[in-house]
Design a protein around this motif. Structure first.
Motif, PDB file in Angstrom:
ATOM      1  N   CYS A  28      29.401  27.767  29.262  1.00 33.21           N
ATOM      2  CA  CYS A  28      28.514  27.066  28.330  1.00 33.21           C
ATOM      3  C   CYS A  28      29.117  27.215  26.945  1.00 33.21           C
ATOM      4  O   CYS A  28      30.009  28.038  26.719  1.00 33.21           O
ATOM      5  CB  CYS A  28      27.095  27.627  28.382  1.00 33.21           C
ATOM      6  SG  CYS A  28      27.004  29.404  28.016  1.00 33.21           S
ATOM      7  N   CYS A  29      28.640  26.414  26.012  1.00 29.73           N
ATOM      8  CA  CYS A  29      29.180  26.424  24.653  1.00 29.73           C
ATOM      9  C   CYS A  29      28.031  26.471  23.646  1.00 29.73           C
ATOM     10  O   CYS A  29      27.179  25.578  23.677  1.00 29.73           O
ATOM     11  CB  CYS A  29      30.022  25.169  24.402  1.00 29.73           C
ATOM     12  SG  CYS A  29      31.456  25.026  25.482  1.00 29.73           S
ATOM     13  N   PRO A  30      28.011  27.483  22.760  1.00 30.98           N
ATOM     14  CA  PRO A  30      28.935  28.602  22.649  1.00 30.98           C
ATOM     15  C   PRO A  30      28.944  29.450  23.924  1.00 30.98           C
ATOM     16  O   PRO A  30      28.035  29.354  24.746  1.00 30.98           O
ATOM     17  CB  PRO A  30      28.372  29.396  21.465  1.00 30.98           C
ATOM     18  CG  PRO A  30      27.461  28.472  20.747  1.00 30.98           C
ATOM     19  CD  PRO A  30      26.924  27.540  21.765  1.00 30.98           C
ATOM     20  N   ASP A  63      18.360  25.823  27.056  1.00 30.96           N
ATOM     21  CA  ASP A  63      19.528  24.946  26.891  1.00 30.96           C
ATOM     22  C   ASP A  63      19.959  24.432  28.261  1.00 30.96           C
ATOM     23  O   ASP A  63      21.155  24.426  28.604  1.00 30.96           O
ATOM     24  CB  ASP A  63      20.680  25.644  26.176  1.00 30.96           C
ATOM     25  CG  ASP A  63      21.837  24.691  25.865  1.00 30.96           C
ATOM     26  OD1 ASP A  63      21.642  23.463  25.953  1.00 30.96           O
ATOM     27  OD2 ASP A  63      22.943  25.174  25.545  1.00 30.96           O
ATOM     28  N   HIS A  64      18.995  23.998  29.039  1.00 33.51           N
ATOM     29  CA  HIS A  64      19.244  23.434  30.366  1.00 33.51           C
ATOM     30  C   HIS A  64      20.172  22.231  30.224  1.00 33.51           C
ATOM     31  O   HIS A  64      19.826  21.233  29.608  1.00 33.51           O
ATOM     32  CB  HIS A  64      17.907  23.011  30.964  1.00 33.51           C
ATOM     33  CG  HIS A  64      17.979  22.320  32.282  1.00 33.51           C
ATOM     34  ND1 HIS A  64      18.340  22.967  33.435  1.00 33.51           N
ATOM     35  CD2 HIS A  64      17.706  21.032  32.635  1.00 33.51           C
ATOM     36  CE1 HIS A  64      18.298  22.116  34.454  1.00 33.51           C
ATOM     37  NE2 HIS A  64      17.914  20.936  33.988  1.00 33.51           N
ATOM     38  N   SER A  65      21.392  22.356  30.774  1.00 32.07           N
ATOM     39  CA  SER A  65      22.380  21.283  30.638  1.00 32.07           C
ATOM     40  C   SER A  65      23.113  21.096  31.963  1.00 32.07           C
ATOM     41  O   SER A  65      24.242  21.569  32.142  1.00 32.07           O
ATOM     42  CB  SER A  65      23.365  21.605  29.511  1.00 32.07           C
ATOM     43  OG  SER A  65      24.251  20.519  29.310  1.00 32.07           O
ATOM     44  N   PRO A  66      22.469  20.416  32.912  1.00 30.81           N
ATOM     45  CA  PRO A  66      23.034  20.270  34.254  1.00 30.81           C
ATOM     46  C   PRO A  66      24.083  19.169  34.319  1.00 30.81           C
ATOM     47  O   PRO A  66      24.233  18.361  33.402  1.00 30.81           O
ATOM     48  CB  PRO A  66      21.816  19.899  35.094  1.00 30.81           C
ATOM     49  CG  PRO A  66      20.962  19.120  34.130  1.00 30.81           C
ATOM     50  CD  PRO A  66      21.172  19.759  32.778  1.00 30.81           C
ATOM     51  N   CYS A  67      24.817  19.164  35.412  1.00 28.97           N
ATOM     52  CA  CYS A  67      25.768  18.088  35.687  1.00 28.97           C
ATOM     53  C   CYS A  67      25.936  18.013  37.202  1.00 28.97           C
ATOM     54  O   CYS A  67      25.419  18.860  37.940  1.00 28.97           O
ATOM     55  CB  CYS A  67      27.105  18.337  35.006  1.00 28.97           C
ATOM     56  SG  CYS A  67      27.997  19.772  35.633  1.00 28.97           S
ATOM     57  N   THR A  68      26.667  17.030  37.671  1.00 27.18           N
ATOM     58  CA  THR A  68      26.973  16.956  39.093  1.00 27.18           C
ATOM     59  C   THR A  68      27.959  18.065  39.453  1.00 27.18           C
ATOM     60  O   THR A  68      28.756  18.501  38.619  1.00 27.18           O
ATOM     61  CB  THR A  68      27.557  15.582  39.444  1.00 27.18           C
ATOM     62  OG1 THR A  68      28.657  15.316  38.563  1.00 27.18           O
ATOM     63  CG2 THR A  68      26.511  14.487  39.277  1.00 27.18           C
ATOM     64  N   PRO A  69      27.944  18.561  40.696  1.00 28.85           N
ATOM     65  CA  PRO A  69      28.780  19.717  41.064  1.00 28.85           C
ATOM     66  C   PRO A  69      30.262  19.536  40.772  1.00 28.85           C
ATOM     67  O   PRO A  69      30.933  20.476  40.329  1.00 28.85           O
ATOM     68  CB  PRO A  69      28.517  19.866  42.569  1.00 28.85           C
ATOM     69  CG  PRO A  69      27.150  19.303  42.771  1.00 28.85           C
ATOM     70  CD  PRO A  69      27.047  18.152  41.799  1.00 28.85           C
ATOM     71  N   LEU A 103      31.763  18.140  38.369  1.00 27.32           N
ATOM     72  CA  LEU A 103      32.129  18.340  36.975  1.00 27.32           C
ATOM     73  C   LEU A 103      32.263  19.816  36.606  1.00 27.32           C
ATOM     74  O   LEU A 103      32.829  20.151  35.564  1.00 27.32           O
ATOM     75  CB  LEU A 103      31.103  17.672  36.058  1.00 27.32           C
ATOM     76  CG  LEU A 103      31.088  16.145  36.100  1.00 27.32           C
ATOM     77  CD1 LEU A 103      29.949  15.595  35.257  1.00 27.32           C
ATOM     78  CD2 LEU A 103      32.414  15.572  35.616  1.00 27.32           C
ATOM     79  N   LYS A 104      31.773  20.697  37.453  1.00 30.51           N
ATOM     80  CA  LYS A 104      31.921  22.131  37.212  1.00 30.51           C
ATOM     81  C   LYS A 104      33.268  22.665  37.705  1.00 30.51           C
ATOM     82  O   LYS A 104      33.592  23.840  37.481  1.00 30.51           O
ATOM     83  CB  LYS A 104      30.772  22.910  37.868  1.00 30.51           C
ATOM     84  CG  LYS A 104      29.550  23.076  36.986  1.00 30.51           C
ATOM     85  CD  LYS A 104      29.880  23.880  35.730  1.00 30.51           C
ATOM     86  CE  LYS A 104      28.672  24.197  34.888  1.00 30.51           C
ATOM     87  NZ  LYS A 104      29.022  24.931  33.654  1.00 30.51           N
ATOM     88  N   ALA A 156      36.052  22.446  33.176  1.00 34.99           N
ATOM     89  CA  ALA A 156      34.677  22.394  33.684  1.00 34.99           C
ATOM     90  C   ALA A 156      33.691  21.977  32.600  1.00 34.99           C
ATOM     91  O   ALA A 156      33.885  22.267  31.408  1.00 34.99           O
ATOM     92  CB  ALA A 156      34.275  23.758  34.240  1.00 34.99           C
ATOM     93  N   TRP A 157      32.629  21.298  33.022  1.00 31.56           N
ATOM     94  CA  TRP A 157      31.549  20.953  32.109  1.00 31.56           C
ATOM     95  C   TRP A 157      30.908  22.229  31.565  1.00 31.56           C
ATOM     96  O   TRP A 157      30.639  23.173  32.306  1.00 31.56           O
ATOM     97  CB  TRP A 157      30.489  20.106  32.817  1.00 31.56           C
ATOM     98  CG  TRP A 157      29.276  19.844  31.986  1.00 31.56           C
ATOM     99  CD1 TRP A 157      28.052  20.429  32.104  1.00 31.56           C
ATOM    100  CD2 TRP A 157      29.193  18.953  30.867  1.00 31.56           C
ATOM    101  NE1 TRP A 157      27.198  19.954  31.143  1.00 31.56           N
ATOM    102  CE2 TRP A 157      27.872  19.038  30.367  1.00 31.56           C
ATOM    103  CE3 TRP A 157      30.097  18.085  30.256  1.00 31.56           C
ATOM    104  CZ2 TRP A 157      27.443  18.298  29.275  1.00 31.56           C
ATOM    105  CZ3 TRP A 157      29.657  17.348  29.166  1.00 31.56           C
ATOM    106  CH2 TRP A 157      28.354  17.456  28.689  1.00 31.56           C
ATOM    107  N   GLY A 158      30.605  22.241  30.270  1.00 28.16           N
ATOM    108  CA  GLY A 158      30.040  23.424  29.641  1.00 28.16           C
ATOM    109  C   GLY A 158      28.537  23.357  29.540  1.00 28.16           C
ATOM    110  O   GLY A 158      27.995  23.000  28.498  1.00 28.16           O
ATOM    111  N   GLY A 159      27.860  23.689  30.597  1.00 27.50           N
ATOM    112  CA  GLY A 159      26.402  23.697  30.570  1.00 27.50           C
ATOM    113  C   GLY A 159      25.857  24.502  31.726  1.00 27.50           C
ATOM    114  O   GLY A 159      26.475  24.573  32.791  1.00 27.50           O
ATOM    115  N   ILE A 160      24.695  25.120  31.528  1.00 29.36           N
ATOM    116  CA  ILE A 160      24.056  25.937  32.559  1.00 29.36           C
ATOM    117  C   ILE A 160      22.718  25.321  32.914  1.00 29.36           C
ATOM    118  O   ILE A 160      21.930  24.953  32.043  1.00 29.36           O
ATOM    119  CB  ILE A 160      23.892  27.386  32.069  1.00 29.36           C
ATOM    120  CG1 ILE A 160      25.271  28.063  32.004  1.00 29.36           C
ATOM    121  CG2 ILE A 160      22.953  28.171  32.975  1.00 29.36           C
ATOM    122  CD1 ILE A 160      25.249  29.490  31.532  1.00 29.36           C
ATOM    123  N   SER A 161      22.469  25.198  34.194  1.00 28.73           N
ATOM    124  CA  SER A 161      21.212  24.638  34.706  1.00 28.73           C
ATOM    125  C   SER A 161      20.247  25.779  34.994  1.00 28.73           C
ATOM    126  O   SER A 161      20.475  26.559  35.915  1.00 28.73           O
ATOM    127  CB  SER A 161      21.488  23.829  35.982  1.00 28.73           C
ATOM    128  OG  SER A 161      20.287  23.345  36.530  1.00 28.73           O
TER     129      SER A 161
END
Length: 348
Positions: A284-286, A312-318, A320-321, A331-336
């Motif tokens: 995730c970012c930061p 800071d729920h920031s999901p994506c499709t698997p 992208l991780k 990888a996408w910078g977000g945590i679901s």
């Protein structure tokens, strides 16, 4: 919600102020009418009493940092699933970020598209942030009048092309527009700077962490505090990860800056030392920082230097991780985590 026949809820653990006590909550016309000591249950006979045993009964949580992504990236998340997840986690209100939907919520027209996309799909109360991007400052007041909760901007690349980060001139233009409106400007407080030399292995979390050092956050927070003091417009630092910025925040508030700060569940519960190689679901970012930093964030939260905790729920499709390669750089910078956040701070 409970059926109309339920007129009271009993629990051995009801959060009342800062105490957890046995209590009976009486309900009238779908709203809380009274909170009685548990002994009061013997005197309460009208209607059905729902006894939830040892389960905690507490106020619903407001999560003011959620990326729902609809319309445009509904495969990542949509209102139907996001708001159900929120309800499952005890979150009764979310505020949706202006990205990563397509279009982003940066114009009045785009805001109406977002409202249309959300209509009939929300299981919890839902509000919306607008966005500040280069050149859209004349859209801000119309969006305030239309009901957006405030505005978000990035001081670094946002991760999506349709939501570019702002320059100093954009910030000054936006803050002039927001003066007198009572609105708030939210900052993703990182600035692009030279990162530390990295290990050649992109699957190591330490490699990624070196690309987002604390100084990037500190310099951005310095910019935010100066602008907040200059314009006296409410400013808010989203997802503070580095405790090194707290001294700047305290000094700005003491000088009269109308400044608030949030941190996230993952910064309070996860540490860099424990992230395995290739575990890009932690990106995730930061970034998530070390255990010593985590302790300082907890202390700041208890002291009131940090005002709130969000997902800071920031999901994506698997895909992208990049779970197959474990490459943190790609990888996408977000945590679901929308449905799990209350586990971070719920009473025990």
């Amino acid at each position: 919600m409970w059926g109309s026949s339920v007129s009271a809820v009993r629990s051995q653990r009801v959060l009342i102020g800062e105490e957890i006590l046995p209590a009976l909550i009486t309900i009238k016309d779908g709203k809380i009418h009274n909170i009685l000591p548990d002994a009061g249950a013997t005197r309460h006979t009208a209607g059905e009493v729902l006894d939830v045993g040892n389960s905690v009964v507490m106020p619903g949580i407001v999560d003011c940092h959620v990326h729902v992504n609809e319309p445009g990236r509904t495969a990542w998340e949509g209102y139907w699933t996001a708001t159900r997840a929120a309800a499952a986690g005890g979150v009764t209100t979310i505020v949706d970020m202006p990205l990563n939907s397509i279009p982003p919520t940066t114009t009045l027209k785009n805001f109406h598209e977002k409202l249309q996309a959300a209509a009939g799909q929300c299981f919890v109360d839902t509000a919306f942030w607008g966005g500040v991007v280069p050149g859209n400052f004349l859209e801000l007041r119309p969006m305030v009048q239309a009901g957006v909760a405030g505005f978000k901007c990035f001081l670094i690349h946002s991760g999506v092309a349709e939501f570019p980060h702002v320059a100093d001139s954009d910030l000054h233009a936006a803050l002039r527009q927001l003066q007198g409106t009572g609105s708030v400007l939210l900052f993703h407080a990182e600035k692009e700077m030279d990162s530390l030399p990295c290990s050649p292995d992109p699957s190591e979390y330490s490699t990624f962490l070196r690309t987002r050092p604390d100084i990037m956050e500190m310099e951005a927070v310095r910019t935010v505090t100066e602008l907040c003091l200059q314009y006296q417009v409410r400013c808010h630092i989203v997802h503070l990860s580095s405790a090194q910025s707290l001294k700047l925040i305290r000094a700005a508030r003491e000088a009269g800056a109308p400044l608030t700060v949030e941190t996230t569940h993952h910064y309070l519960t996860l540490s860099a030392e424990d992230i395995p190689s290739g575990a890009t679901q932690f990106k995730c970012c930061p970034p998530i920082r070390d255990i010593a930093n985590q302790g300082q964030l907890w202390s700041a939260l208890r002291a009131g230097d940090i005002d709130m905790v969000v997902s800071d729920h920031s999901p994506c499709t698997p895909g992208l991780k990049r779970l197959d390669s474990g490459d943190f750089s790609q990888a996408w910078g977000g945590i679901s985590s929308l449905q799990f956040g209350r586990l971070c701070y719920m009473p025990h």
